[in-house]
Design a protein around this motif. Structure first.
Motif, mmCIF file in Angstrom:
data_model
loop_
_atom_site.group_PDB
_atom_site.id
_atom_site.type_symbol
_atom_site.label_atom_id
_atom_site.label_comp_id
_atom_site.label_asym_id
_atom_site.label_seq_id
_atom_site.Cartn_x
_atom_site.Cartn_y
_atom_site.Cartn_z
ATOM 1 N N VAL A 79 0.864 -1.180 0.000
ATOM 2 C CA VAL A 79 0.000 0.000 0.000
ATOM 3 C C VAL A 79 0.900 1.230 0.000
ATOM 4 C CG1 VAL A 79 -1.793 1.263 1.242
ATOM 5 C CG2 VAL A 79 -1.779 -1.250 1.289
ATOM 6 N N LEU A 130 -8.842 -0.206 4.170
ATOM 7 C CA LEU A 130 -8.156 -1.497 4.065
ATOM 8 C C LEU A 130 -8.915 -2.581 4.828
ATOM 9 C CD1 LEU A 130 -4.468 -0.293 4.403
ATOM 10 C CD2 LEU A 130 -5.605 -1.119 2.325
ATOM 11 N N TRP A 137 -0.934 -6.143 5.042
ATOM 12 C CA TRP A 137 -0.597 -4.939 4.295
ATOM 13 C C TRP A 137 0.836 -4.540 4.567
ATOM 14 C CZ3 TRP A 137 -4.739 -2.752 7.864
ATOM 15 C CH2 TRP A 137 -5.980 -3.316 7.577
#
Length: 177
Positions: free
Chosen positions: A23, A132, A141
């Motif tokens: 991310v 998320l 992540w």
């Protein structure tokens, strides 16, 4: 007049593997643009999730730049998120203004200051985590943020890796259902 040369060194906070989603925090500045370009090179044009947290106080030129960055750079579309303080304001009997920064200040009954810093947490990190959690909860992540260490003494002192996990892991863990 020549523009100053800027060198940005990107430190990996781990390696994306299998179910780990890289991310990339995108703000429209030099550091996040360099990181976005690096991620295209590192993970491929569709191998990461770029995300922008709109505080409601970005310059229109910055917003236009962010809208066009994926086409200009050949990368994935940027997901835009925005903090919503409607529930918290309603508990105080207040209506939201639609401006996340102002709504946050009304909810907190104060503006942020050097002694009370809460903008990043409430306007950027919380909406990104909420997105998320909602859309990528089945994955871990790898959160990547571009920071120029040479910009200030404070930034120079930042750790190369920072974990938000109790076990010190560089990988934030998605909340699994």
């Amino acid at each position: 007049m020549n523009a100053p040369r800027v060198t940005v060194r990107i430190e990996e906070q781990g390696t994306a593997t299998g179910d780990t989603l890289p991310v990339v925090n995108v703000s429209g500045g030099k550091d996040s643009t360099a990181l976005y370009l690096w991620a295209i090179d590192r993970y491929g044009p569709n191998g990461f999730l770029p995300i922008f947290a709109d505080t409601g106080h970005e310059h229109p030129v910055t917003l236009n730049y962010l809208r066009n960055l994926p086409d200009m750079a050949g990368g994935p579309p940027i997901v835009w998120v925005r903090a919503d303080f409607a529930d918290r304001l309603a508990r105080k009997g207040l209506e939201p203004t639609g401006d996340p920064f102002l709504d946050m200040a009304r909810w907190k009954s104060r503006f942020p200051s050097t002694k009370a810093q809460f903008c990043t947490e409430h306007l950027k990190l919380a909406p990104i985590r909420a997105y998320l959690d909602q859309h990528h909860a089945a994955q871990d992540w790898l959160i990547l943020t571009g920071i120029r260490r040479g910009e200030s003494k404070r930034r120079a002192a930042y750790p190369r890796r920072k974990s938000t996990e109790p076990d010190g892991s560089p990988f934030p863990r998605a909340r699994r259902a």
